[in-house]
Design a protein around this motif. Sequence first.
Motif, PDB file in Angstrom:
ATOM      1  N   ARG A 170       1.072  -1.232   0.105  1.00 33.35           N
ATOM      2  CA  ARG A 170       0.224  -0.310   0.253  1.00 33.35           C
ATOM      3  C   ARG A 170       1.287   1.380  -0.039  1.00 33.35           C
ATOM      4  NH1 ARG A 170      -3.638  -2.696  -1.350  1.00 33.35           N
ATOM      5  NH2 ARG A 170      -5.554  -3.228   0.046  1.00 33.35           N
ATOM      6  N   TRP A 171       0.732   2.724  -1.154  1.00 31.02           N
ATOM      7  CA  TRP A 171       1.347   3.674  -1.236  1.00 31.02           C
ATOM      8  C   TRP A 171       0.631   4.437   0.022  1.00 31.02           C
ATOM      9  CZ3 TRP A 171       5.861   5.012  -2.199  1.00 31.02           C
ATOM     10  CH2 TRP A 171       6.362   3.915  -3.714  1.00 31.02           C
ATOM     11  N   ILE A 172       1.019   4.694   1.110  1.00 29.26           N
ATOM     12  CA  ILE A 172       0.294   5.732   1.898  1.00 29.26           C
ATOM     13  C   ILE A 172       1.603   6.629   2.169  1.00 29.26           C
ATOM     14  CG2 ILE A 172      -0.460   5.833   4.210  1.00 29.26           C
ATOM     15  CD1 ILE A 172      -1.612   4.190   2.893  1.00 29.26           C
ATOM     16  N   LEU A 173       0.902   8.247   2.097  1.00 28.27           N
ATOM     17  CA  LEU A 173       1.306   9.711   2.299  1.00 28.27           C
ATOM     18  C   LEU A 173       2.698   9.116   1.500  1.00 28.27           C
ATOM     19  CD1 LEU A 173      -0.859   9.727   4.205  1.00 28.27           C
ATOM     20  CD2 LEU A 173       0.804  11.087   6.610  1.00 28.27           C
ATOM     21  N   ALA A 194       4.697  -2.416   3.326  1.00 26.65           N
ATOM     22  CA  ALA A 194       3.895  -3.940   2.839  1.00 26.65           C
ATOM     23  C   ALA A 194       3.307  -4.343   4.469  1.00 26.65           C
ATOM     24  CB  ALA A 194       5.248  -4.368   3.084  1.00 26.65           C
ATOM     25  N   LEU A 195       2.409  -4.866   4.416  1.00 29.32           N
ATOM     26  CA  LEU A 195       1.013  -5.225   5.458  1.00 29.32           C
ATOM     27  C   LEU A 195       1.277  -6.730   5.027  1.00 29.32           C
ATOM     28  CD1 LEU A 195      -1.885  -2.599   4.853  1.00 29.32           C
ATOM     29  CD2 LEU A 195      -0.394  -2.412   6.547  1.00 29.32           C
ATOM     30  N   SER A 199       1.020  -6.761  10.538  1.00 29.34           N
ATOM     31  CA  SER A 199       1.884  -5.434  10.978  1.00 29.34           C
ATOM     32  C   SER A 199       2.379  -4.697   9.909  1.00 29.34           C
ATOM     33  CB  SER A 199       3.396  -6.099  11.577  1.00 29.34           C
ATOM     34  OG  SER A 199       3.773  -7.297  12.010  1.00 29.34           O
ATOM     35  N   ALA A 200       2.987  -3.765   9.758  1.00 30.92           N
ATOM     36  CA  ALA A 200       3.420  -2.990   8.658  1.00 30.92           C
ATOM     37  C   ALA A 200       4.486  -2.492   8.774  1.00 30.92           C
ATOM     38  CB  ALA A 200       2.379  -1.746   8.434  1.00 30.92           C
ATOM     39  N   LEU A 201       5.740  -2.120   7.559  1.00 30.96           N
ATOM     40  CA  LEU A 201       6.799  -1.980   7.960  1.00 30.96           C
ATOM     41  C   LEU A 201       7.426  -1.918   6.644  1.00 30.96           C
ATOM     42  CD1 LEU A 201       8.523  -5.760   8.498  1.00 30.96           C
ATOM     43  CD2 LEU A 201       8.156  -3.517   9.862  1.00 30.96           C
ATOM     44  N   HIS A 202       7.590  -0.611   6.587  1.00 30.75           N
ATOM     45  CA  HIS A 202       8.697   0.123   5.188  1.00 30.75           C
ATOM     46  C   HIS A 202       8.921  -0.803   3.852  1.00 30.75           C
ATOM     47  CE1 HIS A 202      10.292   2.901   2.703  1.00 30.75           C
ATOM     48  NE2 HIS A 202       9.663   3.902   3.021  1.00 30.75           N
ATOM     49  N   ASN A 203       8.025  -1.312   2.894  1.00 27.19           N
ATOM     50  CA  ASN A 203       8.700  -2.072   2.218  1.00 27.19           C
ATOM     51  C   ASN A 203       9.958  -1.905   1.295  1.00 27.19           C
ATOM     52  OD1 ASN A 203       7.483  -4.014   0.168  1.00 27.19           O
ATOM     53  ND2 ASN A 203       6.988  -2.841  -1.865  1.00 27.19           N
ATOM     54  N   VAL A 211      14.512  -2.083   9.395  1.00 24.47           N
ATOM     55  CA  VAL A 211      13.523  -1.158   8.124  1.00 24.47           C
ATOM     56  C   VAL A 211      12.263  -0.214   9.016  1.00 24.47           C
ATOM     57  CG1 VAL A 211      13.681  -2.196   6.347  1.00 24.47           C
ATOM     58  CG2 VAL A 211      11.992  -2.902   8.196  1.00 24.47           C
ATOM     59  N   ARG A 212      11.867   0.181   8.014  1.00 26.08           N
ATOM     60  CA  ARG A 212      10.929   1.270   9.382  1.00 26.08           C
ATOM     61  C   ARG A 212       9.726   0.266   9.634  1.00 26.08           C
ATOM     62  NH1 ARG A 212       7.530   7.752   8.335  1.00 26.08           N
ATOM     63  NH2 ARG A 212       6.905   6.985  10.266  1.00 26.08           N
ATOM     64  N   ALA A 213       9.707   0.577  11.082  1.00 25.80           N
ATOM     65  CA  ALA A 213       8.014  -0.364  11.242  1.00 25.80           C
ATOM     66  C   ALA A 213       7.075   0.495  11.582  1.00 25.80           C
ATOM     67  CB  ALA A 213       8.600  -0.803  12.344  1.00 25.80           C
ATOM     68  N   PHE A 214       5.901   0.637  10.614  1.00 25.94           N
ATOM     69  CA  PHE A 214       4.476   1.341  11.752  1.00 25.94           C
ATOM     70  C   PHE A 214       3.688   0.803  12.211  1.00 25.94           C
ATOM     71  CE2 PHE A 214       6.314   2.025   7.257  1.00 25.94           C
ATOM     72  CZ  PHE A 214       5.996   3.680   7.110  1.00 25.94           C
ATOM     73  N   PRO A 215       2.924   1.980  13.132  1.00 29.64           N
ATOM     74  CA  PRO A 215       2.757   1.754  14.335  1.00 29.64           C
ATOM     75  C   PRO A 215       1.182   0.681  13.814  1.00 29.64           C
ATOM     76  CG  PRO A 215       3.724   3.278  15.382  1.00 29.64           C
ATOM     77  CD  PRO A 215       3.608   2.970  13.650  1.00 29.64           C
ATOM     78  N   ALA A 216       0.225  -1.158  13.772  1.00 28.26           N
ATOM     79  CA  ALA A 216      -0.679  -1.124  12.907  1.00 28.26           C
ATOM     80  C   ALA A 216      -1.563  -1.410  13.941  1.00 28.26           C
ATOM     81  CB  ALA A 216      -0.444  -2.577  12.179  1.00 28.26           C
TER      82      ALA A 216
END
Length: 362
Positions: free
Chosen positions: A46-49, A54-55, A64-68, A117-122
């Motif tokens: 998913r492209w977000i902002l 990567a979900l 989980s959500a990581l920078h792809n 990699v960057r992890a996004f809180p999900a």
Amino acid sequence: MDDASATAPEPVRDGISTTGPERNWPNNSWWVAAHGSEVTDKPILRWILEMPVALYRSEAGVVSALHNRCPHRWAPLHLGHVEGADLVCPYHGFQFAPSGQCVRVPSQATTPPAIRVRAFPAVERYGFVWIWTGEVEKADPNLIPADLAYLSDPAWHTVWGYKSVNGNYMQIKENVLDLTHFAFLHKNSLQVSGWDRAPEVEMGDGRVGYVQVHDMEPLAPVYAVPAGKPIGKLANRTTRGTQLSPGAHHAEVAIHEPAPEDGGLAHFSLRMVHLTTPVSIARSHYYWAMARDHGEPFDVEATRGMADIVFGEDIAMVEATQQMARCAIDHDQAVEFSVSADQAAIQGRRLVQAMVNAERAG
């Protein structure tokens, strides 16, 4: 024969929307990245902002959500696979935990701790997957609007859908904050009457909304049929809509029929949820959901078909305005006028811009 009216110049401002050239979204916010049913143990992108995310869902079912982008040789991680709770890069097998930390490099005995990699809180809530794109320490799940809890309430029938929009997310938000377009854009598709005047505007707690009372107006099919009412029967409607956050809006149509038939409904409601997430300045994810407290469960395919028509009209208008803004050489000199019906939309724009300005100042 070709259609001459379809011949247009190349964009003068490629990638720029009617809102201008600068980002108009706050990073410190929860955004819907996917519906829960879309996220499985097969990773998705998913492209977000303007960021690739990567979900994936772990073997235990946790999202989980990581920078792809793998930090080794830039391979897209969503093309990899899941092992336990980790995501494995498809190129050289580097393995990343949900925290973003690389925990295994197959070609050597040790794993440098700097590789991550960057992890996004999900958070998975109300049927959707929300991710936080700003400062991690500010990622409070309580900021996800609790107003949407009815989407998980078994007492309500719900249905959801998705549309990709070639337009800025605020154009979509402003569209649902001013429903006077119902009388024109949706005249034939919705047939909802009573939107011939500006609604009252309500503000507070960082939100803006509107309320409109429709006294004894004919019931449109979208209201009448699920409630078992004759189309066109007169009833009272109160419509409320609220911009809950930069990425979430919901509305309710509460209907009261003063003289219902024997055993018929006197009070019933339809709710509408709009979840808008920027892909970029000029493109957006648009998830929607409907909920009602009466009638039979939604016919999913029929409802999505209706939404394709109605929301398709909104999207076509948003995309047409953006395309003209990108191609017209004089758009930089264009003056935008607002009228009384735009009050909620203008206040919504200002609230979000204040959040953006605060982040820039900080």
